[in-house]
Design a protein around this motif. Sequence first.
Motif, PDB file in Angstrom:
ATOM      1  N   ALA A 130       0.712  -1.718   0.207  1.00 49.33           N
ATOM      2  CA  ALA A 130      -0.022  -0.318   0.228  1.00 49.33           C
ATOM      3  C   ALA A 130       0.552   0.877  -0.257  1.00 49.33           C
ATOM      4  CB  ALA A 130      -0.822   0.216   0.936  1.00 49.33           C
ATOM      5  N   ALA A 131       1.974   1.047   0.650  1.00 47.91           N
ATOM      6  CA  ALA A 131       2.655   2.681   0.838  1.00 47.91           C
ATOM      7  C   ALA A 131       3.471   2.865  -1.013  1.00 47.91           C
ATOM      8  CB  ALA A 131       3.722   2.627   2.376  1.00 47.91           C
ATOM      9  N   ALA A 132       4.192   1.662  -1.268  1.00 44.13           N
ATOM     10  CA  ALA A 132       4.707   1.867  -2.153  1.00 44.13           C
ATOM     11  C   ALA A 132       3.580   1.625  -3.016  1.00 44.13           C
ATOM     12  CB  ALA A 132       5.093   0.554  -2.577  1.00 44.13           C
ATOM     13  N   LEU A 133       2.689   1.642  -3.362  1.00 43.39           N
ATOM     14  CA  LEU A 133       1.241   1.811  -4.631  1.00 43.39           C
ATOM     15  C   LEU A 133       1.083   3.804  -3.955  1.00 43.39           C
ATOM     16  CD1 LEU A 133      -0.710  -0.825  -5.428  1.00 43.39           C
ATOM     17  CD2 LEU A 133       0.492  -0.019  -6.586  1.00 43.39           C
ATOM     18  N   PHE A 134       0.862   3.751  -2.946  1.00 45.49           N
ATOM     19  CA  PHE A 134       0.695   5.513  -1.999  1.00 45.49           C
ATOM     20  C   PHE A 134       1.260   6.745  -2.919  1.00 45.49           C
ATOM     21  CE2 PHE A 134      -0.193   8.896   0.753  1.00 45.49           C
ATOM     22  CZ  PHE A 134      -0.805   9.759  -0.321  1.00 45.49           C
ATOM     23  N   THR A 135       2.814   5.889  -3.152  1.00 48.55           N
ATOM     24  CA  THR A 135       4.377   6.904  -3.022  1.00 48.55           C
ATOM     25  C   THR A 135       4.145   6.885  -4.996  1.00 48.55           C
ATOM     26  OG1 THR A 135       5.070   6.099  -0.684  1.00 48.55           O
ATOM     27  CG2 THR A 135       6.445   6.913  -3.512  1.00 48.55           C
ATOM     28  N   SER A 190       5.947  11.755  -4.897  1.00 51.55           N
ATOM     29  CA  SER A 190       7.216  11.867  -4.068  1.00 51.55           C
ATOM     30  C   SER A 190       7.182  11.319  -2.880  1.00 51.55           C
ATOM     31  CB  SER A 190       6.386  13.582  -3.603  1.00 51.55           C
ATOM     32  OG  SER A 190       7.385  13.431  -2.255  1.00 51.55           O
ATOM     33  N   SER A 191       8.331  10.613  -2.698  1.00 55.98           N
ATOM     34  CA  SER A 191       8.331   9.492  -1.313  1.00 55.98           C
ATOM     35  C   SER A 191       9.082  10.591  -0.450  1.00 55.98           C
ATOM     36  CB  SER A 191       9.898   8.656  -1.622  1.00 55.98           C
ATOM     37  OG  SER A 191      10.933   9.367  -1.906  1.00 55.98           O
ATOM     38  N   VAL A 192       8.549  11.906  -0.531  1.00 48.49           N
ATOM     39  CA  VAL A 192       9.457  13.199   0.537  1.00 48.49           C
ATOM     40  C   VAL A 192       8.292  12.756   1.533  1.00 48.49           C
ATOM     41  CG1 VAL A 192      10.736  15.353   1.168  1.00 48.49           C
ATOM     42  CG2 VAL A 192      12.052  13.536  -0.365  1.00 48.49           C
ATOM     43  N   ALA A 193       7.266  12.919   0.588  1.00 48.51           N
ATOM     44  CA  ALA A 193       6.199  13.831   1.237  1.00 48.51           C
ATOM     45  C   ALA A 193       5.624  12.511   1.841  1.00 48.51           C
ATOM     46  CB  ALA A 193       5.191  13.932  -0.092  1.00 48.51           C
ATOM     47  N   VAL A 194       5.499  11.522   1.222  1.00 46.37           N
ATOM     48  CA  VAL A 194       4.953  10.015   1.878  1.00 46.37           C
ATOM     49  C   VAL A 194       5.529  10.057   3.393  1.00 46.37           C
ATOM     50  CG1 VAL A 194       4.375   7.852   1.905  1.00 46.37           C
ATOM     51  CG2 VAL A 194       4.242   8.842   0.122  1.00 46.37           C
ATOM     52  N   LEU A 195       6.695   9.756   3.111  1.00 45.89           N
ATOM     53  CA  LEU A 195       7.485   9.361   4.271  1.00 45.89           C
ATOM     54  C   LEU A 195       7.012  10.420   5.242  1.00 45.89           C
ATOM     55  CD1 LEU A 195      11.143   8.572   2.747  1.00 45.89           C
ATOM     56  CD2 LEU A 195       9.405   7.305   3.612  1.00 45.89           C
ATOM     57  N   LEU A 243       9.523   0.954   4.448  1.00 42.47           N
ATOM     58  CA  LEU A 243      10.248   0.360   3.285  1.00 42.47           C
ATOM     59  C   LEU A 243       9.419   0.633   1.843  1.00 42.47           C
ATOM     60  CD1 LEU A 243      10.888  -3.083   4.999  1.00 42.47           C
ATOM     61  CD2 LEU A 243      12.927  -1.419   4.399  1.00 42.47           C
ATOM     62  N   GLY A 244       8.599   0.515   2.183  1.00 37.71           N
ATOM     63  CA  GLY A 244       7.249   0.304   0.249  1.00 37.71           C
ATOM     64  C   GLY A 244       7.459   1.854   0.240  1.00 37.71           C
ATOM     65  N   ALA A 245       8.199   2.778   1.082  1.00 36.12           N
ATOM     66  CA  ALA A 245       7.482   4.962   0.462  1.00 36.12           C
ATOM     67  C   ALA A 245       8.880   4.141  -0.524  1.00 36.12           C
ATOM     68  CB  ALA A 245       7.616   5.409   1.366  1.00 36.12           C
ATOM     69  N   ASN A 246       9.022   3.957  -0.007  1.00 35.26           N
ATOM     70  CA  ASN A 246      11.518   3.811  -0.604  1.00 35.26           C
ATOM     71  C   ASN A 246      11.540   2.782  -1.711  1.00 35.26           C
ATOM     72  OD1 ASN A 246      13.920   4.037  -0.089  1.00 35.26           O
ATOM     73  ND2 ASN A 246      14.446   2.175   0.946  1.00 35.26           N
ATOM     74  N   LEU A 247      10.785   1.813  -1.461  1.00 34.18           N
ATOM     75  CA  LEU A 247      10.166   1.186  -2.846  1.00 34.18           C
ATOM     76  C   LEU A 247       9.125   1.631  -4.153  1.00 34.18           C
ATOM     77  CD1 LEU A 247      11.332  -1.866  -4.802  1.00 34.18           C
ATOM     78  CD2 LEU A 247       9.025  -2.633  -3.820  1.00 34.18           C
ATOM     79  N   GLY A 248       8.880   2.359  -3.636  1.00 32.10           N
ATOM     80  CA  GLY A 248       7.923   3.132  -4.719  1.00 32.10           C
ATOM     81  C   GLY A 248       8.355   4.234  -5.108  1.00 32.10           C
ATOM     82  N   SER A 249       9.655   4.883  -4.592  1.00 33.52           N
ATOM     83  CA  SER A 249      10.144   5.952  -4.917  1.00 33.52           C
ATOM     84  C   SER A 249      11.559   5.711  -6.579  1.00 33.52           C
ATOM     85  CB  SER A 249      11.164   6.242  -4.538  1.00 33.52           C
ATOM     86  OG  SER A 249      11.668   7.952  -4.493  1.00 33.52           O
ATOM     87  N   GLY A 250      11.778   3.888  -5.929  1.00 31.58           N
ATOM     88  CA  GLY A 250      11.361   3.988  -7.783  1.00 31.58           C
ATOM     89  C   GLY A 250      11.182   2.948  -8.956  1.00 31.58           C
ATOM     90  N   MET A 251       9.652   3.125  -8.597  1.00 32.42           N
ATOM     91  CA  MET A 251       8.722   2.194  -9.529  1.00 32.42           C
ATOM     92  C   MET A 251       8.551   3.890  -9.725  1.00 32.42           C
ATOM     93  SD  MET A 251       6.036   0.660  -7.030  1.00 32.42           S
ATOM     94  CE  MET A 251       5.097   0.904  -7.363  1.00 32.42           C
ATOM     95  N   ILE A 252       8.720   5.645  -9.577  1.00 36.18           N
ATOM     96  CA  ILE A 252       8.113   6.140 -10.278  1.00 36.18           C
ATOM     97  C   ILE A 252       9.355   7.092 -10.991  1.00 36.18           C
ATOM     98  CG2 ILE A 252       8.104   9.293  -9.838  1.00 36.18           C
ATOM     99  CD1 ILE A 252       7.602   8.319  -6.804  1.00 36.18           C
TER     100      ILE A 252
END
Length: 557
Positions: A180-185, A190-195, A217-226
């Motif tokens: 969920a965190a990866a998808l939301f990011t 913006s991983s900075v905003a989510v974190l 961890l999910g936000a970190n991976l989501g940043s790579g998805m962006i």
Amino acid sequence: MTVITLSLHLAGATVLLLYAVHLVRSGVENAYGPSLKRVLAKGGERRVYAAASGTALAVLLQSSTAVAMLASGLAASGYLTLNTSLAVLLGADFGSALVVRVLSFDLGWMSPLLLAAGGLCYLKGRTDKFHEIGRMLLGIAFVLMSLKLIGEATVPLKRSEVLPAIVGYLAEDQVMSFVAAALFTWIVHSSVAVLILILGFAAQGLLPIEAGLPLILGANLGSGMIAIWLTRGFPAEARRVAAGNFLFRALGAAITLPVCGVLAGRIQALGTTPAEQLVHFHLVFNACLVLICLPLSQLAAGAVSSLVKSDPGRFDDNDPLAGRISALDEGLLDSPDAALAAATREVLFMGEMVERMLCPVMELLEHPNRRKLEEIRRLDEHVNRAHRGIKLYLAAINRGVLDEPQSRKGVELIDIAINLEHAGDIVSKTLVEIVRDKLENGNSFSNEGWTELKMLHASVRDNMRLAFNLLVSGDPAMARRLVREKERVRGLVRESRERHLARLRAGRPESVESSNMHLEIARALKEVNSLLATLAYPILKQRGDLLESRLRLAKVS
């Protein structure tokens, strides 16, 4: 506070945070974009330098994604190898974590100072750079304000009856929290905003460590998805950079996620509060990625190259240039003079493509046409491909024995190719986007403003032809004329800006509607013209006709 009111407050604070991060990034890129590219490009194969550069740029831009796009573009143009690009992005990930750590401090007292300084620079600055610095300072102030708003918006959640059930579910189903965190990011880009949101909840006592770790961890991976999403239409060289960084992040997450339960009970040493522990965990996680993955970047580059194949069919079959034979004949590499002549022909081809991109811009502003916009995009791909080929070809010549004039000629050709590639980017990424905006919004220019822009465009187009004639002839008189034309165009831009501001003060509706377009077009044309004028500098410098500085020498008393 009702659920609707709370949601609106939290949504407003989050959107302000996203907008603020965008302001900072755009301000830095507009003010120092070419410098940022040079910082990355001069690292060569020094991976430690590349990682350090990525860290510094991520701190400046407040976004590892922005650095990923820069590195991907440089890799596609041949400035950076895949190995070095991956090192840059590892450093950028750590730099983004540093930004989150700094923003987690209580810096609210700085907001009024930054608002005042940024507002003065933006409103009273006499140069574009001052305006962009003002934009950057305002963005940082808005970031700090949004953090305060997020904290205030989440206070009522402490009394929520539903919250314990949600938090309990997140703590138990760590895989779902991670996804969920990866998808939301990826959605908010913006991983900075989510974190910061995650840390804001933790600071209010709403999120325990057990639930926070997988979200981090999910936000970190989501940043790579962006980055993967944003480079999906780029050449293979650019997509490999984003894919390699994503693999590093995924590897770190795959190793860490299964042991989150164990870590939750052992990271008290990282801070006294859950928010401190989470932000320090994020920092340590990215630092470990740099230390572990940096030595493996060469191996990862080979793996990613085999996964993301080159796409020789990238150009449209209907494109008449798709089957063009390059002038860069490798059989001439043993003959430096002939090879330099071949490189000059290819530089002229780049110039012809940039001219074909620039010429129809005013027509498209008057009568937007999606097919012609796509044609400009294809021409820019040819410019980028030629630029990359010229750079590699001249590097191959330099591996042989060159005398001083030949070496100087090679450096001059590389500089010209770099400037032409930059000019093509200005047309395809600035002027074309303005045409797209006009196509969607339908804004129109005042008659006076449109006349000024057409005159400016015609001057730049004429100077472009003069510059390419100079490249062939090397005539000093022509070089001096080109530099004089640069000053004349600068004067036209200044006068146009003053007249436009006068029309704004008079309240002309069409000038108000098209204000941003008018100023951006004028600035873009001035930048293209300045890049063309650099073709004259080597000739004038060799003759001693070029001053080292425009500053007046101080009198010695």
